[in-house]
Design a protein around this motif. Sequence first.
Motif, PDB file in Angstrom:
ATOM      1  N   SER A 151     -14.730 -17.138  20.233  1.00 29.37           N
ATOM      2  CA  SER A 151     -13.967 -17.569  19.058  1.00 29.37           C
ATOM      3  C   SER A 151     -14.025 -16.496  17.972  1.00 29.37           C
ATOM      4  CB  SER A 151     -14.521 -18.896  18.522  1.00 29.37           C
ATOM      5  OG  SER A 151     -13.846 -19.283  17.347  1.00 29.37           O
ATOM      6  N   ALA A 152     -15.225 -15.985  17.727  1.00 29.18           N
ATOM      7  CA  ALA A 152     -15.380 -14.919  16.728  1.00 29.18           C
ATOM      8  C   ALA A 152     -14.642 -13.664  17.182  1.00 29.18           C
ATOM      9  CB  ALA A 152     -16.861 -14.614  16.510  1.00 29.18           C
ATOM     10  N   GLU A 153     -14.736 -13.366  18.465  1.00 31.84           N
ATOM     11  CA  GLU A 153     -14.061 -12.188  19.014  1.00 31.84           C
ATOM     12  C   GLU A 153     -12.546 -12.270  18.805  1.00 31.84           C
ATOM     13  OE1 GLU A 153     -13.858  -9.842  23.296  1.00 31.84           O
ATOM     14  OE2 GLU A 153     -13.904 -12.029  23.255  1.00 31.84           O
ATOM     15  N   SER A 154     -11.984 -13.460  19.006  1.00 38.19           N
ATOM     16  CA  SER A 154     -10.535 -13.627  18.899  1.00 38.19           C
ATOM     17  C   SER A 154     -10.028 -13.388  17.478  1.00 38.19           C
ATOM     18  CB  SER A 154     -10.126 -15.022  19.363  1.00 38.19           C
ATOM     19  OG  SER A 154     -10.563 -16.010  18.432  1.00 38.19           O
ATOM     20  N   LYS A 155     -10.894 -13.562  16.506  1.00 37.46           N
ATOM     21  CA  LYS A 155     -10.490 -13.380  15.107  1.00 37.46           C
ATOM     22  C   LYS A 155     -10.579 -11.931  14.657  1.00 37.46           C
ATOM     23  CE  LYS A 155     -11.205 -18.100  13.473  1.00 37.46           C
ATOM     24  NZ  LYS A 155     -11.248 -18.682  14.814  1.00 37.46           N
ATOM     25  N   MET A 156     -11.162 -11.083  15.504  1.00 31.05           N
ATOM     26  CA  MET A 156     -11.222  -9.662  15.148  1.00 31.05           C
ATOM     27  C   MET A 156      -9.855  -8.996  15.278  1.00 31.05           C
ATOM     28  SD  MET A 156     -14.876  -8.221  16.578  1.00 31.05           S
ATOM     29  CE  MET A 156     -14.481  -8.472  18.313  1.00 31.05           C
ATOM     30  N   GLU A 157      -9.083  -9.395  16.281  1.00 26.83           N
ATOM     31  CA  GLU A 157      -7.805  -8.735  16.564  1.00 26.83           C
ATOM     32  C   GLU A 157      -6.820  -8.807  15.397  1.00 26.83           C
ATOM     33  OE1 GLU A 157      -5.202  -6.328  18.212  1.00 26.83           O
ATOM     34  OE2 GLU A 157      -7.178  -6.748  19.040  1.00 26.83           O
ATOM     35  N   PRO A 158      -6.555 -10.001  14.819  1.00 27.69           N
ATOM     36  CA  PRO A 158      -5.616 -10.043  13.690  1.00 27.69           C
ATOM     37  C   PRO A 158      -6.106  -9.243  12.479  1.00 27.69           C
ATOM     38  CG  PRO A 158      -6.659 -12.195  14.017  1.00 27.69           C
ATOM     39  CD  PRO A 158      -6.987 -11.363  15.208  1.00 27.69           C
ATOM     40  N   VAL A 159      -7.424  -9.193  12.272  1.00 29.13           N
ATOM     41  CA  VAL A 159      -7.971  -8.408  11.160  1.00 29.13           C
ATOM     42  C   VAL A 159      -7.749  -6.927  11.416  1.00 29.13           C
ATOM     43  CG1 VAL A 159     -10.097  -7.714   9.988  1.00 29.13           C
ATOM     44  CG2 VAL A 159      -9.675 -10.129  10.456  1.00 29.13           C
ATOM     45  N   LEU A 160      -8.034  -6.486  12.642  1.00 30.43           N
ATOM     46  CA  LEU A 160      -7.829  -5.082  12.988  1.00 30.43           C
ATOM     47  C   LEU A 160      -6.356  -4.695  12.902  1.00 30.43           C
ATOM     48  CD1 LEU A 160     -10.260  -4.800  16.039  1.00 30.43           C
ATOM     49  CD2 LEU A 160     -10.468  -3.550  13.874  1.00 30.43           C
ATOM     50  N   THR A 161      -5.482  -5.600  13.349  1.00 30.79           N
ATOM     51  CA  THR A 161      -4.039  -5.334  13.285  1.00 30.79           C
ATOM     52  C   THR A 161      -3.577  -5.177  11.847  1.00 30.79           C
ATOM     53  OG1 THR A 161      -3.624  -6.552  15.343  1.00 30.79           O
ATOM     54  CG2 THR A 161      -1.752  -6.241  13.861  1.00 30.79           C
ATOM     55  N   SER A 162      -4.040  -6.065  10.985  1.00 31.61           N
ATOM     56  CA  SER A 162      -3.660  -6.008   9.579  1.00 31.61           C
ATOM     57  C   SER A 162      -4.203  -4.745   8.914  1.00 31.61           C
ATOM     58  CB  SER A 162      -4.163  -7.251   8.847  1.00 31.61           C
ATOM     59  OG  SER A 162      -3.771  -7.231   7.491  1.00 31.61           O
ATOM     60  N   LEU A 163      -5.450  -4.418   9.206  1.00 33.14           N
ATOM     61  CA  LEU A 163      -6.044  -3.199   8.658  1.00 33.14           C
ATOM     62  C   LEU A 163      -5.261  -1.967   9.101  1.00 33.14           C
ATOM     63  CD1 LEU A 163      -9.932  -3.637   8.978  1.00 33.14           C
ATOM     64  CD2 LEU A 163      -8.632  -3.251   6.869  1.00 33.14           C
ATOM     65  N   HIS A 164      -4.933  -1.925  10.392  1.00 30.97           N
ATOM     66  CA  HIS A 164      -4.190  -0.793  10.931  1.00 30.97           C
ATOM     67  C   HIS A 164      -2.816  -0.667  10.273  1.00 30.97           C
ATOM     68  CE1 HIS A 164      -1.557   1.244  13.949  1.00 30.97           C
ATOM     69  NE2 HIS A 164      -2.573   2.083  13.917  1.00 30.97           N
ATOM     70  N   ASP A 165      -2.130  -1.796  10.092  1.00 28.60           N
ATOM     71  CA  ASP A 165      -0.806  -1.774   9.448  1.00 28.60           C
ATOM     72  C   ASP A 165      -0.898  -1.212   8.031  1.00 28.60           C
ATOM     73  OD1 ASP A 165       0.391  -2.792  11.667  1.00 28.60           O
ATOM     74  OD2 ASP A 165       0.662  -4.819  10.884  1.00 28.60           O
ATOM     75  N   ASN A 166      -1.913  -1.660   7.300  1.00 28.91           N
ATOM     76  CA  ASN A 166      -2.072  -1.190   5.925  1.00 28.91           C
ATOM     77  C   ASN A 166      -2.403   0.296   5.870  1.00 28.91           C
ATOM     78  OD1 ASN A 166      -2.008  -3.478   3.755  1.00 28.91           O
ATOM     79  ND2 ASN A 166      -3.055  -4.393   5.492  1.00 28.91           N
ATOM     80  N   VAL A 167      -3.299   0.721   6.752  1.00 30.23           N
ATOM     81  CA  VAL A 167      -3.668   2.140   6.800  1.00 30.23           C
ATOM     82  C   VAL A 167      -2.468   2.992   7.189  1.00 30.23           C
ATOM     83  CG1 VAL A 167      -5.061   3.848   8.052  1.00 30.23           C
ATOM     84  CG2 VAL A 167      -6.120   1.733   7.258  1.00 30.23           C
ATOM     85  N   LEU A 168      -1.713   2.515   8.184  1.00 32.10           N
ATOM     86  CA  LEU A 168      -0.539   3.254   8.660  1.00 32.10           C
ATOM     87  C   LEU A 168       0.530   3.351   7.578  1.00 32.10           C
ATOM     88  CD1 LEU A 168       0.452   4.615  11.271  1.00 32.10           C
ATOM     89  CD2 LEU A 168       1.554   2.452  11.879  1.00 32.10           C
ATOM     90  N   TYR A 169       0.732   2.268   6.847  1.00 30.25           N
ATOM     91  CA  TYR A 169       1.733   2.263   5.781  1.00 30.25           C
ATOM     92  C   TYR A 169       1.347   3.236   4.675  1.00 30.25           C
ATOM     93  CZ  TYR A 169       4.875   0.599   2.138  1.00 30.25           C
ATOM     94  OH  TYR A 169       5.827   0.538   1.145  1.00 30.25           O
ATOM     95  N   LEU A 170       0.093   3.195   4.297  1.00 26.66           N
ATOM     96  CA  LEU A 170      -0.377   4.061   3.212  1.00 26.66           C
ATOM     97  C   LEU A 170      -0.378   5.533   3.615  1.00 26.66           C
ATOM     98  CD1 LEU A 170      -3.360   1.913   1.901  1.00 26.66           C
ATOM     99  CD2 LEU A 170      -1.235   2.396   0.672  1.00 26.66           C
ATOM    100  N   LYS A 171      -0.544   5.796   4.895  1.00 29.27           N
ATOM    101  CA  LYS A 171      -0.592   7.174   5.372  1.00 29.27           C
ATOM    102  C   LYS A 171       0.652   7.958   4.976  1.00 29.27           C
ATOM    103  CE  LYS A 171      -0.990   9.903   9.628  1.00 29.27           C
ATOM    104  NZ  LYS A 171      -1.152   9.841  11.106  1.00 29.27           N
ATOM    105  N   HIS A 172       1.798   7.302   5.038  1.00 33.78           N
ATOM    106  CA  HIS A 172       3.061   7.989   4.750  1.00 33.78           C
ATOM    107  C   HIS A 172       3.650   7.592   3.390  1.00 33.78           C
ATOM    108  CE1 HIS A 172       3.051   9.522   8.820  1.00 33.78           C
ATOM    109  NE2 HIS A 172       2.903   8.285   9.286  1.00 33.78           N
ATOM    110  N   ASN A 173       2.928   6.755   2.678  1.00 30.76           N
ATOM    111  CA  ASN A 173       3.420   6.309   1.367  1.00 30.76           C
ATOM    112  C   ASN A 173       2.262   6.236   0.370  1.00 30.76           C
ATOM    113  OD1 ASN A 173       6.333   5.202   2.176  1.00 30.76           O
ATOM    114  ND2 ASN A 173       4.869   4.495   3.705  1.00 30.76           N
ATOM    115  N   LEU A 174       1.545   7.339   0.247  1.00 32.79           N
ATOM    116  CA  LEU A 174       0.322   7.309  -0.552  1.00 32.79           C
ATOM    117  C   LEU A 174       0.622   7.525  -2.036  1.00 32.79           C
ATOM    118  CD1 LEU A 174      -2.610   6.780  -0.039  1.00 32.79           C
ATOM    119  CD2 LEU A 174      -3.002   9.234   0.191  1.00 32.79           C
TER     120      LEU A 174
END
Length: 218
Positions: A151-174
């Motif tokens: 259950s805890a493991e399954s909740k890591m994926e959406p957090v990682l996805t959201s973090l990655h999206d934010n990092v990726l967005y900021l990379k080209h729009n800093l």
Amino acid sequence: MKKQTLLSVTVLALVLTLSGCQSAYYSAMEKVGVHKRDILIDRVEETKDSQQESQEEFKSALERLTTLIDFNGGELQDTYNQLNDDYESSLNAANEVSTNINKVEDVAEALFDEWSDELEQYKSASLKRESSKKLAATKRQFDQLLRSMRSAESKMEPVLTSLHDNVLYLKHNLNAQAVSAIKGEFTNLKRDIQLLMNDMNKSIADSNKFIEQMNSAG
């Protein structure tokens, strides 16, 4: 597990683990007095430790993102670089958690299969019945622990996805405008990380309880 035992089987254990031959690994450990039960307890401990490490990494990423959201002047690039490092560390920590959970499940299955097979070796009906009850109880306890871990493991994926999206967005729009644009995502991410922390805390508590039960039963 005794340090002397660990030292005596380090090389063999490493070779067998890397080769992926778990049954051979268990057999080798058995020959030096380390049983599947001992390995299961150790692996639950390792999983608990990796979950605690993962918690710290996710918290660090959240704090870094909070710093960006509250940005009011300064060097955005440095904070972004740190956030990106936090994301990579969180990803690695999450992968370690998943690997450890899989290893826990593997040795548990091997232990329960062995225990079940050995029930047929009893001549005493009363001892067989007692061992069968202990097996069923241990299985129930483990199933609860595994559900908690997954259950805890399954909740890591959406957090990682959201973090990655934010990092990726900021990379080209800093810039300040880009930082402002991700504020809406931040609220959801913060909630998801809190849910993850709660589930991990439950899993860690369940791990401690399972280890205590296994040690007292042993």
